[in-house]
Write a protein that holds these residues in place. Structure first.
Motif, PDB file in Angstrom:
ATOM      1  N   PHE A 104      10.834 -14.061  34.802  1.00 35.47           N
ATOM      2  CA  PHE A 104      10.935 -14.585  36.089  1.00 35.47           C
ATOM      3  C   PHE A 104      11.756 -15.723  35.926  1.00 35.47           C
ATOM      4  CE2 PHE A 104       6.716 -12.557  36.965  1.00 35.47           C
ATOM      5  CZ  PHE A 104       7.349 -12.034  38.163  1.00 35.47           C
ATOM      6  N   VAL A 105      12.426 -16.351  37.260  1.00 32.19           N
ATOM      7  CA  VAL A 105      13.403 -17.330  37.185  1.00 32.19           C
ATOM      8  C   VAL A 105      12.834 -18.007  38.599  1.00 32.19           C
ATOM      9  CG1 VAL A 105      15.568 -18.358  37.329  1.00 32.19           C
ATOM     10  CG2 VAL A 105      15.240 -16.437  35.951  1.00 32.19           C
ATOM     11  N   SER A 106      12.155 -19.236  38.255  1.00 32.50           N
ATOM     12  CA  SER A 106      11.449 -19.960  39.463  1.00 32.50           C
ATOM     13  C   SER A 106      11.710 -21.472  39.413  1.00 32.50           C
ATOM     14  CB  SER A 106      10.164 -19.670  39.586  1.00 32.50           C
ATOM     15  OG  SER A 106       9.427 -19.838  40.738  1.00 32.50           O
ATOM     16  N   GLY A 107      11.791 -22.044  40.445  1.00 34.55           N
ATOM     17  CA  GLY A 107      11.747 -23.324  40.702  1.00 34.55           C
ATOM     18  C   GLY A 107      10.146 -23.936  40.718  1.00 34.55           C
ATOM     19  N   ASN A 108       9.155 -22.945  40.843  1.00 40.85           N
ATOM     20  CA  ASN A 108       7.908 -23.378  40.777  1.00 40.85           C
ATOM     21  C   ASN A 108       7.050 -22.319  39.968  1.00 40.85           C
ATOM     22  OD1 ASN A 108       5.507 -24.204  41.227  1.00 40.85           O
ATOM     23  ND2 ASN A 108       5.143 -23.968  43.472  1.00 40.85           N
ATOM     24  N   VAL A 109       7.091 -22.563  38.838  1.00 42.87           N
ATOM     25  CA  VAL A 109       6.434 -21.491  37.615  1.00 42.87           C
ATOM     26  C   VAL A 109       4.891 -21.266  38.159  1.00 42.87           C
ATOM     27  CG1 VAL A 109       8.325 -21.761  36.056  1.00 42.87           C
ATOM     28  CG2 VAL A 109       6.370 -23.189  35.886  1.00 42.87           C
ATOM     29  N   LYS A 110       4.360 -22.148  38.729  1.00 38.45           N
ATOM     30  CA  LYS A 110       3.012 -22.122  39.072  1.00 38.45           C
ATOM     31  C   LYS A 110       2.880 -20.866  39.962  1.00 38.45           C
ATOM     32  CE  LYS A 110       1.930 -26.965  38.100  1.00 38.45           C
ATOM     33  NZ  LYS A 110       2.140 -28.268  38.774  1.00 38.45           N
ATOM     34  N   ARG A 111       3.504 -20.364  40.605  1.00 41.80           N
ATOM     35  CA  ARG A 111       3.473 -19.264  41.574  1.00 41.80           C
ATOM     36  C   ARG A 111       3.369 -17.939  40.745  1.00 41.80           C
ATOM     37  NH1 ARG A 111       7.580 -19.902  46.574  1.00 41.80           N
ATOM     38  NH2 ARG A 111       6.409 -21.407  47.785  1.00 41.80           N
ATOM     39  N   ILE A 112       3.692 -18.158  39.503  1.00 38.17           N
ATOM     40  CA  ILE A 112       3.716 -16.775  38.611  1.00 38.17           C
ATOM     41  C   ILE A 112       2.328 -16.552  38.536  1.00 38.17           C
ATOM     42  CG2 ILE A 112       4.332 -15.814  36.618  1.00 38.17           C
ATOM     43  CD1 ILE A 112       6.661 -17.780  36.500  1.00 38.17           C
TER      44      ILE A 112
END
Length: 134
Positions: free
Chosen positions: A77-85
Motif C-alpha cells: 500500500f502507498v498512502s498519505g494516511n497509513v492509519k486507513r490500512i
C-alpha cells in the motif's frame, strides 16, 4: 518484475512509474480506480503492485488489495494516511507513507525483489511499514 501501479494522482503515478523503471522493473499499467485496476490485474497478470488506498472512486484500494492477495500477487500500500490500512494489512507486504523518498522507494523495491526471488527474508527497510512493526 512486472509491476502494476494503482494511483489516482497522475503526477504521483508517473513519479512512481519512473522510480520503478529506474530500479530495473517494468510497469505493466497505471490504474486510477477499482475497475481499471481489476481489468489490468486480469489482462496483464502483474508480479507485484503498488496500491494507493483512496482512489478516484473512493477508498477502493483496500478491495484491490484483497483481490491481489486472493490471487497470490504481492503488493504494498502507498498512502498519505497509513492509519486507513486495516490492522491485518489485507495481505500486503507493507505500506509506504506519502510523501516518500526516491531512496526509500528503491529500498522497498529491493526488499520485494528479494522476497520474490526466494532469497532468505531480508530485514524490511525503514521506509516500509510492516504488519509486524505496527
Amino acid at each position: 518484475m512486472r509491476t502494476l501501479i494503482v494511483e489516482d494522482e497522475m503526477l504521483l503515478a508517473l513519479e512512481l512509474e519512473h522510480e520503478v523503471e529506474a530500479g530495473g522493473h517494468r510497469v505493466i499499467g497505471l490504474a486510477s480506480d477499482l475497475s481499471e485496476a481489476m481489468a489490468l490485474i486480469e489482462q496483464e497478470q502483474p508480479e507485484f503492485a503498488f496500491v494507493d488506498i483512496h482512489l478516484r472512486d473512493g477508498p477502493t484500494g483496500i478491495a484491490i488489495g484483497r483481490h491481489l492477495a486472493s490471487k497470490g500477487i504481492p503488493f504494498v500500500f502507498v498512502s498519505g494516511n497509513v492509519k486507513r490500512i486495516p490492522a491485518d494489512f489485507e495481505g500486503a507486504l507493507g505500506a509506504i507513507e506519502k510523501p516518500y523518498s526516491s531512496n526509500g522507494l528503491q529500498n522497498a523495491l529491493s526488499y520485494v525483489q528479494a522476497i520474490l526471488s526466494g532469497e532468505a527474508l531480508p530485514t524490511p527497510p525503514p521506509s516500509l511499514i510492516t504488519f509486524e512493526a505496527r
